[in-house]
Design a protein around this motif. Structure first.
Motif, short mmCIF file in Angstrom:
data_model
loop_
_atom_site.label_atom_id
_atom_site.label_comp_id
_atom_site.label_asym_id
_atom_site.label_seq_id
_atom_site.Cartn_x
_atom_site.Cartn_y
_atom_site.Cartn_z
N THR A 89 1.44 -7.65 22.27
CA THR A 89 2.45 -7.28 21.29
C THR A 89 2.41 -8.30 20.17
N ARG A 90 2.18 -7.81 18.97
CA ARG A 90 2.20 -8.68 17.80
C ARG A 90 3.62 -8.72 17.27
N LYS A 91 4.10 -9.90 16.99
CA LYS A 91 5.48 -10.00 16.51
C LYS A 91 5.59 -9.55 15.06
N SER A 92 6.81 -9.21 14.66
CA SER A 92 7.03 -8.76 13.29
C SER A 92 6.89 -9.95 12.34
N LEU A 93 6.56 -9.66 11.09
CA LEU A 93 6.41 -10.75 10.14
C LEU A 93 6.84 -10.32 8.75
N GLN A 94 7.24 -11.30 7.98
CA GLN A 94 7.65 -11.08 6.59
C GLN A 94 6.44 -11.33 5.70
N THR A 95 6.22 -10.44 4.77
CA THR A 95 5.13 -10.61 3.81
C THR A 95 5.59 -10.00 2.49
N ARG A 96 4.72 -10.01 1.51
CA ARG A 96 5.12 -9.41 0.24
C ARG A 96 4.06 -8.43 -0.22
N ASN A 97 4.51 -7.44 -0.95
CA ASN A 97 3.62 -6.46 -1.55
C ASN A 97 2.94 -7.14 -2.75
N PRO A 98 1.62 -7.28 -2.73
CA PRO A 98 0.96 -8.00 -3.83
C PRO A 98 1.09 -7.30 -5.19
N LYS A 99 1.29 -6.00 -5.16
CA LYS A 99 1.41 -5.24 -6.41
C LYS A 99 2.76 -5.47 -7.09
N THR A 100 3.84 -5.43 -6.27
CA THR A 100 5.19 -5.51 -6.83
C THR A 100 5.86 -6.86 -6.61
N GLY A 101 5.33 -7.63 -5.65
CA GLY A 101 5.95 -8.91 -5.32
C GLY A 101 7.15 -8.75 -4.40
N GLU A 102 7.50 -7.52 -4.03
CA GLU A 102 8.65 -7.24 -3.17
C GLU A 102 8.39 -7.72 -1.74
N GLN A 103 9.41 -8.32 -1.12
CA GLN A 103 9.30 -8.77 0.28
C GLN A 103 9.41 -7.55 1.19
N ILE A 104 8.52 -7.47 2.16
CA ILE A 104 8.58 -6.39 3.14
C ILE A 104 8.41 -6.97 4.53
N GLU A 105 8.89 -6.22 5.51
CA GLU A 105 8.75 -6.65 6.90
C GLU A 105 7.79 -5.70 7.61
N ILE A 106 6.82 -6.29 8.27
CA ILE A 106 5.91 -5.51 9.10
C ILE A 106 6.46 -5.59 10.51
N SER A 107 6.81 -4.46 11.09
CA SER A 107 7.45 -4.45 12.40
C SER A 107 6.46 -4.84 13.50
N SER A 108 7.00 -5.24 14.64
CA SER A 108 6.14 -5.62 15.77
C SER A 108 5.43 -4.38 16.28
N ARG A 109 4.24 -4.60 16.82
CA ARG A 109 3.46 -3.47 17.32
C ARG A 109 2.52 -3.96 18.41
N LYS A 110 2.02 -3.01 19.16
CA LYS A 110 1.08 -3.33 20.23
C LYS A 110 -0.35 -3.15 19.72
N THR A 111 -1.23 -4.05 20.12
CA THR A 111 -2.63 -3.96 19.76
C THR A 111 -3.48 -4.11 21.00
N LEU A 112 -4.65 -3.53 20.95
CA LEU A 112 -5.58 -3.59 22.07
C LEU A 112 -6.59 -4.70 21.80
N ILE A 113 -6.77 -5.57 22.78
CA ILE A 113 -7.71 -6.68 22.68
C ILE A 113 -8.83 -6.44 23.69
N PHE A 114 -10.07 -6.61 23.25
CA PHE A 114 -11.22 -6.54 24.15
C PHE A 114 -11.90 -7.89 24.14
N LYS A 115 -12.14 -8.43 25.33
CA LYS A 115 -12.86 -9.69 25.47
C LYS A 115 -14.10 -9.43 26.32
N PRO A 116 -15.28 -9.56 25.72
CA PRO A 116 -16.50 -9.30 26.49
C PRO A 116 -16.71 -10.36 27.57
#
Length: 91
Positions: free
Chosen positions: A54-81
């Protein structure tokens, strides 16, 4: 390689009918998906492991507008050979 190629190889190497080979490949992937949905780690000896993180949510900004946005937490799949697979790839 796509699923059809896997079915063909299972058919050639096991002597199953094409229908049985297709069922075996489909079942294999379904079992992996079910385990990952439950949050379990899937380890395939000599190949690698799959894990859901689970990746935690993070604050970032839209490079086009400079507006602050939040990217919500989400699940990602990890593969380790596995070490064996890594050595094979780096021969």
């Amino acid at each position: 390689m796509v699923r059809v190629d896997l079915v063909e190889r299972v058919y050639e190497k096991t002597g199953f009918s094409k229908k049985e080979a297709a069922k075996a490949v489909k079942l294999f992937f379904e079992l992996i998906k079910e385990s990952l949905e439950k949050g379990e780690e899937v380890k395939l000896s000599g190949f690698g492991s799959f894990k859901v993180r689970t990746r935690k949510s993070l604050q970032t900004r839209n490079p086009k507008t400079g507006e602050q946005i939040e990217i919500s937490s989400r699940k990602t799949l990890i593969f380790k050979p596995s070490g064996i697979l890594r050595k094979l790839m780096n021969r």
